[in-house]
Design an enzyme around this catalytic site. Structure first.
Site, PDB file in Angstrom:
ATOM      1  N   TYR A  73     -21.335  37.746  -3.623  1.00  0.00           N
ATOM      2  CA  TYR A  73     -21.287  36.752  -4.730  1.00  0.00           C
ATOM      3  C   TYR A  73     -19.849  36.023  -4.947  1.00  0.00           C
ATOM      4  O   TYR A  73     -19.330  34.901  -5.093  1.00  0.00           O
ATOM      5  CB  TYR A  73     -22.047  36.845  -5.932  1.00  0.00           C
ATOM      6  CG  TYR A  73     -23.439  37.915  -5.555  1.00  0.00           C
ATOM      7  CD1 TYR A  73     -23.992  37.115  -5.054  1.00  0.00           C
ATOM      8  CD2 TYR A  73     -23.471  39.088  -6.141  1.00  0.00           C
ATOM      9  CE1 TYR A  73     -25.119  37.886  -4.740  1.00  0.00           C
ATOM     10  CE2 TYR A  73     -24.872  39.690  -6.018  1.00  0.00           C
ATOM     11  CZ  TYR A  73     -25.693  38.981  -5.576  1.00  0.00           C
ATOM     12  OH  TYR A  73     -27.301  39.511  -5.414  1.00  0.00           O
ATOM     13  N   GLY A 132     -24.717  36.487   6.543  1.00  0.00           N
ATOM     14  CA  GLY A 132     -24.214  35.689   5.884  1.00  0.00           C
ATOM     15  C   GLY A 132     -25.055  34.795   5.682  1.00  0.00           C
ATOM     16  O   GLY A 132     -25.474  34.030   5.070  1.00  0.00           O
TER      17      GLY A 132
END
Length: 181
Positions: free
Chosen positions: A142, A105
């Site tokens: 993304y 992350g």
């Protein structure tokens, strides 16, 4: 102090790039797993070449080191490039150097920080990126942040004897702000 927090997130911050990290960057950009996703797979980059690149990145544009708050550990870098003030657009690029740090992350957090900076400080409206279709982990990151696929150049990247599509993705300021709420 080696790093200077410019944009601060929950677990990491973005800092101006430090030239003292030259050897680490040279190691990363010569790592096949990094190189194939940043368009450097067919090149071998020496310390001299990487030094010139880091100096150029430090002097121009919006290029930042991604640094973990805990221990001030360098993770990689993230940049806004090709900034067009008239059309209020830019291109995003990033990488995380160590395989063990990917998939945790950090990329998404760094992207959110630089998108906030791009949209709210630089007054950009559209930020795009290009990604190799074989980079499933990057594409998922993304999309998680809010990027959408806007185009595909078929079989435009040749890596390890295979062709991959070059995907174009973008996000608008309004989409980023709506997702941030």
């Amino acid at each position: 102090m080696k790093y200077f927090p410019k944009m601060i997130g929950e677990r990491l911050y973005l800092s101006p790039i430090n030239g003292e990290d030259l050897e680490r960057y040279a190691k990363w950009v010569n790592d096949p797993d990094v190189a194939k996703n940043v368009g450097l797979y067919s090149k071998m980059l020496s310390l001299t070449n990487e030094k010139k690149t880091l100096e150029k990145m430090s002097d121009e544009g919006h290029n930042y080191a991604m640094v973990l708050k805990e221990g001030d550990e360098l993770l990689g870098n993230i940049s806004l490039m090709e900034i067009d003030g008239v059309h209020r657009s830019a291109t995003l690029g990033l990488f995380i150097g160590e395989a063990a740090r990917r998939g945790k992350g950090y990329g998404a957090e760094a992207i959110r920080l630089i998108l906030g900076y791009g949209f709210d400080t630089l007054n950009l409206h559209n930020i795009m990126l290009n990604v190799n279709s074989g980079n499933a982990q990057g594409i998922a990151c993304y999309k998680k942040v809010g990027f959408k696929e806007i185009g595909r150049r078929r079989e435009a990247r040749f890596i390890d004897g295979r062709f991959f599509d070059d995907l174009s993705m973008d996000i608008l300021a309004t989409e980023f702000r709506a997702k941030a709420k």
